[in-house]
Design a protein around this motif. Sequence first.
Motif, PDB file in Angstrom:
ATOM      1  N   GLU A  22      44.410 -21.186 -32.251  1.00  0.00           N
ATOM      2  CA  GLU A  22      43.981 -21.148 -30.863  1.00  0.00           C
ATOM      3  C   GLU A  22      44.914 -22.054 -30.060  1.00  0.00           C
ATOM      4  OE1 GLU A  22      39.908 -21.212 -28.893  1.00  0.00           O
ATOM      5  OE2 GLU A  22      39.461 -21.711 -30.974  1.00  0.00           O
ATOM      6  N   ALA A  23      45.205 -21.646 -28.833  1.00  0.00           N
ATOM      7  CA  ALA A  23      46.146 -22.429 -28.020  1.00  0.00           C
ATOM      8  C   ALA A  23      45.632 -23.847 -27.808  1.00  0.00           C
ATOM      9  CB  ALA A  23      46.364 -21.742 -26.672  1.00  0.00           C
ATOM     10  N   ARG A  24      44.317 -24.004 -27.794  1.00  0.00           N
ATOM     11  CA  ARG A  24      43.776 -25.341 -27.483  1.00  0.00           C
ATOM     12  C   ARG A  24      43.775 -26.279 -28.685  1.00  0.00           C
ATOM     13  NH1 ARG A  24      37.279 -24.760 -26.941  1.00  0.00           N
ATOM     14  NH2 ARG A  24      36.967 -23.052 -28.399  1.00  0.00           N
ATOM     15  N   LEU A  25      44.177 -25.779 -29.849  1.00  0.00           N
ATOM     16  CA  LEU A  25      44.183 -26.641 -31.033  1.00  0.00           C
ATOM     17  C   LEU A  25      45.204 -27.773 -30.861  1.00  0.00           C
ATOM     18  CD1 LEU A  25      43.022 -26.863 -33.999  1.00  0.00           C
ATOM     19  CD2 LEU A  25      45.188 -25.813 -34.709  1.00  0.00           C
ATOM     20  N   LEU A  26      44.718 -28.995 -31.034  1.00  0.00           N
ATOM     21  CA  LEU A  26      45.622 -30.143 -30.907  1.00  0.00           C
ATOM     22  C   LEU A  26      46.418 -30.301 -32.198  1.00  0.00           C
ATOM     23  CD1 LEU A  26      43.005 -32.555 -29.294  1.00  0.00           C
ATOM     24  CD2 LEU A  26      44.855 -31.350 -28.106  1.00  0.00           C
ATOM     25  N   LEU A  27      47.633 -30.821 -32.055  1.00  0.00           N
ATOM     26  CA  LEU A  27      48.488 -30.990 -33.230  1.00  0.00           C
ATOM     27  C   LEU A  27      47.782 -31.815 -34.316  1.00  0.00           C
ATOM     28  CD1 LEU A  27      51.211 -30.626 -34.662  1.00  0.00           C
ATOM     29  CD2 LEU A  27      52.069 -32.600 -33.366  1.00  0.00           C
ATOM     30  N   VAL A  28      47.040 -32.839 -33.917  1.00  0.00           N
ATOM     31  CA  VAL A  28      46.375 -33.687 -34.917  1.00  0.00           C
ATOM     32  C   VAL A  28      45.373 -32.870 -35.734  1.00  0.00           C
ATOM     33  CG1 VAL A  28      44.521 -34.588 -33.385  1.00  0.00           C
ATOM     34  CG2 VAL A  28      45.292 -35.921 -35.341  1.00  0.00           C
ATOM     35  N   HIS A  29      44.671 -31.941 -35.089  1.00  0.00           N
ATOM     36  CA  HIS A  29      43.701 -31.123 -35.836  1.00  0.00           C
ATOM     37  C   HIS A  29      44.426 -30.088 -36.692  1.00  0.00           C
ATOM     38  CE1 HIS A  29      40.529 -33.216 -33.917  1.00  0.00           C
ATOM     39  NE2 HIS A  29      40.808 -32.773 -32.710  1.00  0.00           N
ATOM     40  N   PHE A  30      45.560 -29.617 -36.192  1.00  0.00           N
ATOM     41  CA  PHE A  30      46.371 -28.713 -37.008  1.00  0.00           C
ATOM     42  C   PHE A  30      46.762 -29.419 -38.305  1.00  0.00           C
ATOM     43  CE2 PHE A  30      50.457 -27.010 -38.381  1.00  0.00           C
ATOM     44  CZ  PHE A  30      50.241 -25.645 -38.347  1.00  0.00           C
TER      45      PHE A  30
ATOM     46  N   MET B   1      38.253 -35.098 -28.623  1.00  0.00           N
ATOM     47  CA  MET B   1      37.607 -34.042 -27.841  1.00  0.00           C
ATOM     48  C   MET B   1      38.555 -32.862 -27.696  1.00  0.00           C
ATOM     49  SD  MET B   1      35.044 -35.356 -25.105  1.00  0.00           S
ATOM     50  CE  MET B   1      35.283 -36.972 -24.484  1.00  0.00           C
ATOM     51  N   ILE B   2      37.981 -31.714 -27.457  1.00  0.00           N
ATOM     52  CA  ILE B   2      38.767 -30.487 -27.522  1.00  0.00           C
ATOM     53  C   ILE B   2      38.705 -29.780 -26.169  1.00  0.00           C
ATOM     54  CG2 ILE B   2      38.834 -28.223 -28.666  1.00  0.00           C
ATOM     55  CD1 ILE B   2      37.716 -29.799 -31.148  1.00  0.00           C
ATOM     56  N   PRO B   3      39.851 -29.372 -25.656  1.00  0.00           N
ATOM     57  CA  PRO B   3      39.840 -28.695 -24.355  1.00  0.00           C
ATOM     58  C   PRO B   3      39.078 -27.373 -24.407  1.00  0.00           C
ATOM     59  CG  PRO B   3      42.091 -29.247 -25.040  1.00  0.00           C
ATOM     60  CD  PRO B   3      41.203 -29.498 -26.208  1.00  0.00           C
ATOM     61  N   GLN B   4      38.642 -26.929 -23.247  1.00  0.00           N
ATOM     62  CA  GLN B   4      38.059 -25.593 -23.140  1.00  0.00           C
ATOM     63  C   GLN B   4      39.162 -24.572 -23.447  1.00  0.00           C
ATOM     64  OE1 GLN B   4      35.286 -25.379 -19.771  1.00  0.00           O
ATOM     65  NE2 GLN B   4      36.214 -23.387 -19.324  1.00  0.00           N
ATOM     66  N   ALA B   5      38.741 -23.406 -23.956  1.00  0.00           N
ATOM     67  CA  ALA B   5      39.752 -22.404 -24.319  1.00  0.00           C
ATOM     68  C   ALA B   5      40.538 -21.944 -23.089  1.00  0.00           C
ATOM     69  CB  ALA B   5      39.070 -21.196 -24.971  1.00  0.00           C
ATOM     70  N   PHE B   6      41.791 -21.603 -23.316  1.00  0.00           N
ATOM     71  CA  PHE B   6      42.644 -21.135 -22.227  1.00  0.00           C
ATOM     72  C   PHE B   6      43.679 -20.191 -22.798  1.00  0.00           C
ATOM     73  CE2 PHE B   6      44.159 -25.164 -23.907  1.00  0.00           C
ATOM     74  CZ  PHE B   6      45.457 -24.855 -24.280  1.00  0.00           C
ATOM     75  N   ALA B   7      44.300 -19.424 -21.918  1.00  0.00           N
ATOM     76  CA  ALA B   7      45.412 -18.573 -22.346  1.00  0.00           C
ATOM     77  C   ALA B   7      46.693 -19.391 -22.251  1.00  0.00           C
ATOM     78  CB  ALA B   7      45.500 -17.349 -21.450  1.00  0.00           C
ATOM     79  N   TYR B   8      47.608 -19.147 -23.175  1.00  0.00           N
ATOM     80  CA  TYR B   8      48.844 -19.932 -23.233  1.00  0.00           C
ATOM     81  C   TYR B   8      50.031 -19.020 -23.049  1.00  0.00           C
ATOM     82  CZ  TYR B   8      52.509 -22.844 -25.383  1.00  0.00           C
ATOM     83  OH  TYR B   8      53.643 -23.558 -25.641  1.00  0.00           O
ATOM     84  N   ARG B   9      50.862 -19.334 -22.057  1.00  0.00           N
ATOM     85  CA  ARG B   9      52.076 -18.544 -21.834  1.00  0.00           C
ATOM     86  C   ARG B   9      53.260 -19.483 -21.837  1.00  0.00           C
ATOM     87  NH1 ARG B   9      50.811 -14.011 -18.072  1.00  0.00           N
ATOM     88  NH2 ARG B   9      52.989 -13.465 -18.439  1.00  0.00           N
ATOM     89  N   ARG B  10      54.335 -19.018 -22.430  1.00  0.00           N
ATOM     90  CA  ARG B  10      55.532 -19.841 -22.470  1.00  0.00           C
ATOM     91  C   ARG B  10      56.542 -19.251 -21.493  1.00  0.00           C
ATOM     92  NH1 ARG B  10      56.112 -20.071 -28.379  1.00  0.00           N
ATOM     93  NH2 ARG B  10      54.722 -21.846 -28.563  1.00  0.00           N
ATOM     94  N   ALA B  11      57.032 -20.051 -20.569  1.00  0.00           N
ATOM     95  CA  ALA B  11      58.026 -19.542 -19.620  1.00  0.00           C
ATOM     96  C   ALA B  11      59.406 -19.915 -20.127  1.00  0.00           C
ATOM     97  CB  ALA B  11      57.802 -20.147 -18.241  1.00  0.00           C
ATOM     98  N   SER B  12      60.346 -18.970 -20.002  1.00  0.00           N
ATOM     99  CA  SER B  12      61.701 -19.305 -20.457  1.00  0.00           C
ATOM    100  C   SER B  12      62.633 -19.576 -19.295  1.00  0.00           C
ATOM    101  CB  SER B  12      62.253 -18.194 -21.348  1.00  0.00           C
ATOM    102  OG  SER B  12      62.159 -16.981 -20.657  1.00  0.00           O
ATOM    103  N   SER B  13      62.131 -19.385 -18.058  1.00  0.00           N
ATOM    104  CA  SER B  13      62.939 -19.715 -16.876  1.00  0.00           C
ATOM    105  C   SER B  13      61.990 -20.123 -15.759  1.00  0.00           C
ATOM    106  CB  SER B  13      63.754 -18.496 -16.435  1.00  0.00           C
ATOM    107  OG  SER B  13      62.871 -17.481 -15.979  1.00  0.00           O
ATOM    108  N   VAL B  14      62.553 -20.752 -14.728  1.00  0.00           N
ATOM    109  CA  VAL B  14      61.732 -21.135 -13.576  1.00  0.00           C
ATOM    110  C   VAL B  14      61.178 -19.869 -12.920  1.00  0.00           C
ATOM    111  CG1 VAL B  14      61.761 -22.225 -11.303  1.00  0.00           C
ATOM    112  CG2 VAL B  14      62.990 -23.280 -13.200  1.00  0.00           C
ATOM    113  N   ALA B  15      62.010 -18.832 -12.820  1.00  0.00           N
ATOM    114  CA  ALA B  15      61.567 -17.589 -12.178  1.00  0.00           C
ATOM    115  C   ALA B  15      60.353 -17.016 -12.900  1.00  0.00           C
ATOM    116  CB  ALA B  15      62.714 -16.579 -12.167  1.00  0.00           C
ATOM    117  N   GLU B  16      60.387 -17.076 -14.233  1.00  0.00           N
ATOM    118  CA  GLU B  16      59.265 -16.539 -14.995  1.00  0.00           C
ATOM    119  C   GLU B  16      58.005 -17.382 -14.762  1.00  0.00           C
ATOM    120  OE1 GLU B  16      59.987 -16.238 -19.214  1.00  0.00           O
ATOM    121  OE2 GLU B  16      58.026 -15.300 -19.557  1.00  0.00           O
ATOM    122  N   ALA B  17      58.178 -18.699 -14.714  1.00  0.00           N
ATOM    123  CA  ALA B  17      57.028 -19.571 -14.457  1.00  0.00           C
ATOM    124  C   ALA B  17      56.411 -19.263 -13.100  1.00  0.00           C
ATOM    125  CB  ALA B  17      57.457 -21.043 -14.531  1.00  0.00           C
ATOM    126  N   ILE B  18      57.269 -19.075 -12.097  1.00  0.00           N
ATOM    127  CA  ILE B  18      56.769 -18.773 -10.745  1.00  0.00           C
ATOM    128  C   ILE B  18      56.036 -17.431 -10.756  1.00  0.00           C
ATOM    129  CG2 ILE B  18      57.463 -18.229  -8.371  1.00  0.00           C
ATOM    130  CD1 ILE B  18      59.849 -20.191  -8.836  1.00  0.00           C
TER     131      ILE B  18
END
Lengths: 187, 284
Positions: A22-30, B1-18
């Motif tokens: 999951e994207a939210r998995l922290l490296l420490v938990h990994f 503590m653990i963040p709420q779930a989210f979608a993760y996207r990786r940008a390879s350029s500034v244009a893509e991030a925008i």
Amino acid sequence: MEGSKCSVTLSVNGTSYTREVEARLLLVHFLRDELGLTGTHVGCDTSQCGACTVLLDRKAVKSCTVLAVQADGCEVTTIEGLGRIDKLHPLQEGFWEKHGLQCGFCTPGVIMTAAGLLDENPHPTEEEIREGLEGVICRCTGYQNIVRAIQYAADRTHQAEPEPVVEVAASAPTGAQDSLRQEGEDA
Amino acid sequence: MIPQAFAYRRASSVAEAIAILQEDSGAKLLAGGHSLLPLMKMRLANPATLVDISGVKELRGIQRVGDEMVIGALTTHAEVAKHPLIRTHLPALAEAAARIGDLQVRNRGTIGGNLAHADPSSDLPAVAIAYDARLTVMGPAGRDVLAAEDFFLGPMVTALPDGQVISSVAVPIPASNTRSAYVKCPHPASGYAVVGVAAAVAVSADGTVEHARISVTGAADCAYRARQVEEALVGKTASLETVHEAAQYAAEDGWIGSDVYASEEYRRHLCCVYTKRVLQKVLL
Ligand SMILES: Cc1cc2nc3c(=O)[nH]c(=O)nc-3n(C[C@H](O)[C@H](O)[C@H](O)COP(=O)(O)OP(=O)(O)OC[C@H]3O[C@@H](n4cnc5c(N)ncnc54)[C@H](O)[C@@H]3O)c2cc1C
Ligand code: FES
Ligand code: FES
């Protein structure tokens, strides 16, 4: 909300691992839950205690404040990868010799922080060691013996340096850390 | 503590991030993650999508371009603190970066993230204002340049328009008769500035203060330019007396606040004490 799963490939202590996480998995938990490397500890919720410190591409970082997906393609070193039981790393030896720990909870993070420090600055002054330890909290030792342990390791590494080290230092830098260090030295 | 779930996207350029920021209004940029992830772990921030820009090469690097140092947004605090040209030409920036948080934080946190986050206790906003830095920002309509002085509007509120990316920070190299420094009273637990003061002051050959830019962080709702201190310096002889006289105005240009650690009165006092210290460093 459905968390997105991502594929990550990273090298931990020299072994490459690929996992869907999951994207939210922290490296420490990994490290702890996926790979069973429980030497890396979690001591706080606020990114302050440093118990979770590992080397990420040779730099000390708090693995509770890095997502596993951010470490994709990187090299991670944890306390388990630093030395071997039959051949301790100079820092591990230093903590043994100088009684650098009491309960030991902070110790893996302190040692990895010190490893990052010594990699950039092999011969730190006492003040530089104390500054380098700002990001780790030890509730037991009062830090004095931790400082001695790190001094011991710095001296040991120095003494143990075989002849070719001179050649290595004179040759071209081999990594990002080296180029950074060179810039610093030029200053 | 653990963040709420989210979608993760990786940008390879500034244009893509925008482009991602444009199509997804719940998306937030992720650089070093050392302000955003702690908030997400506390669930104080719950972005639907994170756009990881850490792999965008065009956002990296430190270069001298003419009379300016141009620092890519993704440059870490550790890289800024060690860079020989920054240490030579922009010592206050090198000092401030070297004293951010701790060794591990400096290895991850970036200059762009620090300025964009605009924590009222961050160190870099004061230095950026004192050096009259310019932020280059990129958005769907192209690039724009914002003065650091006009950038910080309130606690974690900036003039950066939604959906835009800071690409670099340009800092003019001060004239050779300018001396600059940064001093701070760090919070004992976090290292953030309870009060931090940056100064860039030029003195003429006869010892008269020609030019002064002073900025204070930590004390108010956001970093501010201490104009009344500057006015009390310019035209005066660089002396201890001038320093003492000018430093008393250090808290006058900001909305000074109280929190559990420091009362308004104490922070006002610290503003004056640390302004005095930084001015002694650059003037005497
Ligand atoms: C324990 C600890 C102690 C600290 N102590 C200090 C201290 O003493 N002084 C201090 O100044 N700071 C301190 N910090 C904060 C640190 O400097 C952060 O690294 C920095 O504020 C944010 O940079 P980042 O790259 O980590 O940003 P992120 O956390 O990735 O992002 C922060 C925010 O900026 C936005 N953002 C990031 N990059 C860009 C960009 N290029 N363009 C537009 N928006 C962007 C993100 O969307 C997010 O909203 C501390 C942090 C920790 C965890
Ligand atoms: S667990 Fe405390 S800093 Fe990471
Ligand atoms: S040895 Fe117990 S916390 Fe450090």
